[in-house]
Design a protein around this motif. Structure first.
Motif, PDB file in Angstrom:
ATOM      1  N   PHE A 222       0.485  -0.743  -0.072  1.00  0.00           N
ATOM      2  CA  PHE A 222      -0.242  -0.125  -0.008  1.00  0.00           C
ATOM      3  C   PHE A 222       1.129   0.879   0.042  1.00  0.00           C
ATOM      4  O   PHE A 222       0.180   2.116  -0.049  1.00  0.00           O
ATOM      5  CB  PHE A 222      -1.158  -0.140   1.109  1.00  0.00           C
ATOM      6  CG  PHE A 222      -1.355  -0.867   1.074  1.00  0.00           C
ATOM      7  CD1 PHE A 222      -3.135  -0.386   0.301  1.00  0.00           C
ATOM      8  CD2 PHE A 222      -1.920  -2.537   2.185  1.00  0.00           C
ATOM      9  CE1 PHE A 222      -4.311  -2.281   0.301  1.00  0.00           C
ATOM     10  CE2 PHE A 222      -2.736  -3.193   1.795  1.00  0.00           C
ATOM     11  CZ  PHE A 222      -4.121  -2.839   1.205  1.00  0.00           C
ATOM     12  N   GLY A 223       2.539   1.026   0.565  1.00  0.00           N
ATOM     13  CA  GLY A 223       2.613   2.653   0.913  1.00  0.00           C
ATOM     14  C   GLY A 223       3.045   3.474  -0.339  1.00  0.00           C
ATOM     15  O   GLY A 223       3.692   4.163  -0.421  1.00  0.00           O
ATOM     16  N   ARG A 224       3.104   2.474  -2.265  1.00  0.00           N
ATOM     17  CA  ARG A 224       2.718   3.295  -3.075  1.00  0.00           C
ATOM     18  C   ARG A 224       2.362   4.418  -3.298  1.00  0.00           C
ATOM     19  O   ARG A 224       1.816   5.897  -4.069  1.00  0.00           O
ATOM     20  CB  ARG A 224       3.322   2.547  -4.411  1.00  0.00           C
ATOM     21  CG  ARG A 224       3.756   1.392  -4.106  1.00  0.00           C
ATOM     22  CD  ARG A 224       5.340   2.426  -4.668  1.00  0.00           C
ATOM     23  NE  ARG A 224       6.057   0.956  -4.995  1.00  0.00           N
ATOM     24  CZ  ARG A 224       6.544  -0.262  -5.785  1.00  0.00           C
ATOM     25  NH1 ARG A 224       5.903   0.841  -6.829  1.00  0.00           N
ATOM     26  NH2 ARG A 224       7.639  -1.374  -5.502  1.00  0.00           N
ATOM     27  N   VAL A 225       1.444   4.951  -2.255  1.00  0.00           N
ATOM     28  CA  VAL A 225       0.199   5.751  -2.686  1.00  0.00           C
ATOM     29  C   VAL A 225       0.214   7.244  -1.642  1.00  0.00           C
ATOM     30  O   VAL A 225       1.043   6.754  -0.144  1.00  0.00           O
ATOM     31  CB  VAL A 225      -1.004   5.848  -2.820  1.00  0.00           C
ATOM     32  CG1 VAL A 225      -1.512   4.631  -3.848  1.00  0.00           C
ATOM     33  CG2 VAL A 225      -1.716   4.699  -1.609  1.00  0.00           C
ATOM     34  N   PRO A 226       0.061   8.271  -1.546  1.00  0.00           N
ATOM     35  CA  PRO A 226       0.025   9.032  -0.381  1.00  0.00           C
ATOM     36  C   PRO A 226      -0.631   8.159   1.114  1.00  0.00           C
ATOM     37  O   PRO A 226      -2.349   8.016   0.896  1.00  0.00           O
ATOM     38  CB  PRO A 226      -0.256  10.524  -0.667  1.00  0.00           C
ATOM     39  CG  PRO A 226       0.206  10.603  -1.799  1.00  0.00           C
ATOM     40  CD  PRO A 226      -0.167   8.812  -2.401  1.00  0.00           C
ATOM     41  N   GLY A 227      -0.936   8.098   2.059  1.00  0.00           N
ATOM     42  CA  GLY A 227      -0.839   8.157   3.497  1.00  0.00           C
ATOM     43  C   GLY A 227      -1.599   6.127   2.991  1.00  0.00           C
ATOM     44  O   GLY A 227      -1.635   5.515   4.037  1.00  0.00           O
ATOM     45  N   GLY A 228      -0.315   5.643   2.159  1.00  0.00           N
ATOM     46  CA  GLY A 228      -0.713   4.437   2.226  1.00  0.00           C
ATOM     47  C   GLY A 228      -0.043   3.676   3.668  1.00  0.00           C
ATOM     48  O   GLY A 228      -0.744   2.174   3.592  1.00  0.00           O
ATOM     49  N   LEU A 229       0.883   3.555   3.580  1.00  0.00           N
ATOM     50  CA  LEU A 229       1.742   3.589   5.113  1.00  0.00           C
ATOM     51  C   LEU A 229       0.726   2.831   6.058  1.00  0.00           C
ATOM     52  O   LEU A 229       1.118   2.242   6.610  1.00  0.00           O
ATOM     53  CB  LEU A 229       3.210   3.612   5.387  1.00  0.00           C
ATOM     54  CG  LEU A 229       4.262   2.924   5.935  1.00  0.00           C
ATOM     55  CD1 LEU A 229       4.412   2.077   5.735  1.00  0.00           C
ATOM     56  CD2 LEU A 229       5.397   3.674   6.241  1.00  0.00           C
ATOM     57  N   ALA A 230      -0.245   4.529   6.441  1.00  0.00           N
ATOM     58  CA  ALA A 230      -0.679   4.294   7.781  1.00  0.00           C
ATOM     59  C   ALA A 230      -2.241   3.810   7.478  1.00  0.00           C
ATOM     60  O   ALA A 230      -2.151   3.218   8.404  1.00  0.00           O
ATOM     61  CB  ALA A 230      -1.157   6.458   7.433  1.00  0.00           C
ATOM     62  N   VAL A 231      -2.392   3.125   6.353  1.00  0.00           N
ATOM     63  CA  VAL A 231      -3.942   1.972   5.330  1.00  0.00           C
ATOM     64  C   VAL A 231      -2.589   1.037   6.153  1.00  0.00           C
ATOM     65  O   VAL A 231      -3.649  -0.420   7.313  1.00  0.00           O
ATOM     66  CB  VAL A 231      -3.999   2.522   4.384  1.00  0.00           C
ATOM     67  CG1 VAL A 231      -5.083   1.381   3.869  1.00  0.00           C
ATOM     68  CG2 VAL A 231      -4.294   4.113   4.189  1.00  0.00           C
ATOM     69  N   ALA A 232      -1.761   0.443   5.432  1.00  0.00           N
ATOM     70  CA  ALA A 232      -1.150  -0.044   6.195  1.00  0.00           C
ATOM     71  C   ALA A 232      -1.182  -1.181   7.501  1.00  0.00           C
ATOM     72  O   ALA A 232      -1.296  -1.660   7.976  1.00  0.00           O
ATOM     73  CB  ALA A 232       0.087  -0.798   5.189  1.00  0.00           C
ATOM     74  N   VAL A 233      -0.025   0.055   8.077  1.00  0.00           N
ATOM     75  CA  VAL A 233      -0.989   0.186   9.584  1.00  0.00           C
ATOM     76  C   VAL A 233      -2.025  -0.686  10.403  1.00  0.00           C
ATOM     77  O   VAL A 233      -1.764  -1.327  11.069  1.00  0.00           O
ATOM     78  CB  VAL A 233      -0.025   1.422  10.465  1.00  0.00           C
ATOM     79  CG1 VAL A 233      -0.032   1.299  11.736  1.00  0.00           C
ATOM     80  CG2 VAL A 233       1.776   1.480   9.805  1.00  0.00           C
ATOM     81  N   VAL A 234      -2.807   0.034  10.099  1.00  0.00           N
ATOM     82  CA  VAL A 234      -4.547  -0.146  10.678  1.00  0.00           C
ATOM     83  C   VAL A 234      -4.672  -1.305  10.380  1.00  0.00           C
ATOM     84  O   VAL A 234      -5.025  -1.902  11.076  1.00  0.00           O
ATOM     85  CB  VAL A 234      -5.648   1.170   9.881  1.00  0.00           C
ATOM     86  CG1 VAL A 234      -6.471   1.004  10.247  1.00  0.00           C
ATOM     87  CG2 VAL A 234      -5.046   2.792   9.816  1.00  0.00           C
ATOM     88  N   ILE A 235      -4.644  -2.063   8.875  1.00  0.00           N
ATOM     89  CA  ILE A 235      -4.851  -3.615   7.988  1.00  0.00           C
ATOM     90  C   ILE A 235      -3.805  -4.097   9.296  1.00  0.00           C
ATOM     91  O   ILE A 235      -4.502  -5.323   9.783  1.00  0.00           O
ATOM     92  CB  ILE A 235      -4.059  -2.778   7.346  1.00  0.00           C
ATOM     93  CG1 ILE A 235      -5.138  -2.647   5.876  1.00  0.00           C
ATOM     94  CG2 ILE A 235      -4.821  -4.710   5.755  1.00  0.00           C
ATOM     95  CD1 ILE A 235      -5.222  -2.348   4.612  1.00  0.00           C
ATOM     96  N   VAL A 236      -2.495  -3.858   9.074  1.00  0.00           N
ATOM     97  CA  VAL A 236      -1.852  -4.493  10.329  1.00  0.00           C
ATOM     98  C   VAL A 236      -2.427  -4.648  11.496  1.00  0.00           C
ATOM     99  O   VAL A 236      -2.299  -5.379  12.496  1.00  0.00           O
ATOM    100  CB  VAL A 236      -0.545  -4.676  10.061  1.00  0.00           C
ATOM    101  CG1 VAL A 236       0.502  -5.211  11.066  1.00  0.00           C
ATOM    102  CG2 VAL A 236       0.278  -4.659   8.895  1.00  0.00           C
ATOM    103  N   GLY A 237      -2.537  -3.524  12.273  1.00  0.00           N
ATOM    104  CA  GLY A 237      -3.452  -3.560  13.602  1.00  0.00           C
ATOM    105  C   GLY A 237      -4.181  -4.466  13.713  1.00  0.00           C
ATOM    106  O   GLY A 237      -4.673  -4.769  14.667  1.00  0.00           O
TER     107      GLY A 237
END
Length: 522
Positions: free
Chosen positions: A97-112
């Motif tokens: 998800f990290g290729r888009v702005p905010g994608g790393l934060a979205v990945a953090v939420v999903i992993v959480g």
């Protein structure tokens, strides 16, 4: 003569005051209860003989099969914390998800979400994500406030997502309160509310909260792109289908573990305690870092144990048949013994890796803390009822302006404010037994909805400044670039999101009652 109501109120005030002063929870509850039991006996309000019911109550707590799930879920969470599952998930989701702005934060939420559903313990999830995620987010240029707030809020999902420890304890307390309320209303064949009902009821609100989190971080990325930039491509990392295969491979094991635990509970295939045992052993398998061929061997061994046990149950195992060497008995026993030896291999691996003993020690520590508080709370509630406190609470809530809505709003506000100074376990053991029976006597109050409302409120108490435990956990593991102010400011938007979710659940109770109705016909 001391009015009974005054003594009951003074008992609660004394307990809260001592807890705020920092005295141990279990000893405070038990000590205050004994002191006020003596005062009540001297004042002629309650007889000291009431304390004779305490041993039976404690015996009931310690033999409660539902509460046996607590150490098993704690073991599962701590074992997953010691494995490398979280690191692999975050790496794979971050690349996806990290290729888009905010994608790393979205990945953090999903992993959480995955860690919350697999661990069920806020502290373990916070520490794991704080150590792994925060440095990564800062390295990629994320605003420290957004990074800290996202990690803290996501970690608190372990308070609401099944199999959260809080839901297990709330299920036990709410079941007792619901039955007491029905008996008080003359229903001598009371219905029950189970932990499975609460697990089912919490899923939709929890997923709704995740959607709100993701919408917020994406909204921030649109409004302030510099606060959550896209992650630069790594030329050495896998791309395209290779990256997708890597993400799927990392997701398979934890998702299967979650499905095995929650699916068996929601599908009625296992009780929460049985499912917790499955989850504990599954976490142990993951920590053993098995080779792919080992998974096949262990799955065959588990299937063999189940087949052998079913065969023995059908034949009826008796000493006479065993002594006679009946093949119908000896063969399944031999099969079960060989399969059990194969299933002991991951335990040996984890022990040799130096993981098993620390995990068992931590599990014993957390479980002892919970049960000691529960025993102290049992004594506290017994004396409180002996002083007439339950009648006082019922009259007070019933007489509030606004009827049922006013009573529930008052309790929710009180729990929210108590969250500034009391732990969630303390609130469950002290406040819920006092207010829940009175609330459940009021018309139109569904026990599952009420329990999920309390759980969501308690999740907020874990996050809101200045004393949210999650903030302290995160402060302890955050990099030096993250200040306490960053953590507090970053948490505030997520607290507001949780309060909005609580309001949504208030106005749409079906969010909590729909799935239990579909699954169990509640």
């Amino acid at each position: 003569m001391i009015p009974p109501d005054l003594l009951a109120v003074a008992m609660v005030v004394a307990a809260i005051g001592l807890l705020m002063a920092g005295y141990p929870v279990a000893l405070t509850l038990a000590g205050v209860a004994l002191a006020f039991a003596a005062l009540g006996d001297l004042a002629g309000i309650m007889g000291a003989g009431l304390l004779g019911a305490l041993p039976q109550r404690i015996f009931g707590v310690m033999t409660n099969e539902v509460l046996l799930a607590i150490p098993l879920f704690v073991f599962m969470g701590v074992m997953l914390e010691r494995s490398r599952v979280a690191e692999e998930l975050l790496d794979a989701m971050g690349r996806l998800f990290g290729r888009v702005p905010g994608g790393l934060a979205v990945a953090v939420v999903i992993v959480g979400v995955l860690l919350a559903a697999a661990k069920g313990i806020v502290g373990a999830t916070t520490v794991t994500m704080g150590l792994i995620v925060l440095p990564t987010m800062l390295r990629h240029g994320y605003d420290p406030r957004l990074a800290a707030g996202t990690v803290a809020a996501t970690a608190t999902l372990a308070q609401l997502f099944p199999p959260a420890t809080v839901l297990v304890l709330l299920g036990d307390q709410m079941s007792n309160a619901y039955q007491a309320a029905q008996l008080a209303q003359g229903n001598f064949a009371p219905q029950s509310v189970t932990v499975a009902d609460l697990f089912a009821g919490a899923i939709v609100p929890a997923l709704g909260l995740v959607v709100l989190y993701i919408a917020f971080v994406l909204g921030v990325a649109i409004v302030a792109p510099t606060s959550s930039p896209a992650v630069a491509a790594d030329p050495t990392a896998p791309h395209g289908l290779a990256m997708l295969r890597r993400a799927i491979a990392v997701l398979v094991a934890p998702v299967l573990l979650i499905v095995a635990v929650l699916g068996s509970i929601l599908g009625g295939l296992a009780t929460p305690t049985e499912a917790a045992a499955v989850g504990a052993f599954g976490a142990l398998l993951l920590a053993a870092r098995p080779h792919p061929r080992d998974w096949g061997l262990w799955l065959v061994a588990m299937a063999a144990v189940l087949v052998a046990l079913r065969r023995l149950a059908a034949q009826g195992l008796t000493p006479g048949l065993l002594a006679a060497g009946d093949p119908a008995i000896v063969a399944p026993l031999a099969l079960a013994a060989v399969a059990a030896l194969l299933l002991a291999l991951p335990i040996v691996r984890v022990h040799r890796a130096g993981i098993l003993v620390p995990v068992l020690a931590r599990t014993a520590e957390v479980t002892s803390m919970i049960f000691l508080i529960l025993i102290g709370a049992t004594l506290f509630s017994l004396v409180f009822r002996g002083l007439g406190g339950d009648d006082l609470v019922h009259r007070g809530l019933a007489d509030l302006p606004g009827g049922t809505a006013g009573a529930i709003l008052t309790v929710m506000l009180a729990i929210f404010l108590l969250g500034f100074v009391m732990d969630a376990f303390e609130i469950i053991f002290v406040v819920v037994p006092i207010v829940a029976p009175a609330l459940l006597k009021l018309p139109g109050v569904d026990p599952v909805w009420l329990a999920v409302m309390i759980a969501l409120n308690l999740q907020t108490s874990y996050l809101h400044p200045p004393l949210g435990p999650t903030l302290f956990f995160l402060r302890g593991v955050a990099p030096k670039e993250i200040t306490t102010a960053h953590i507090y400011v970053g948490a505030i938007p997520f607290v507001l999101i949780q309060l909005a979710a609580l309001a949504g659940l208030w106005f749409v109770p079906q969010l909590a009652t729909w799935l239990p109705a579909v699954l169990y016909g509640r």
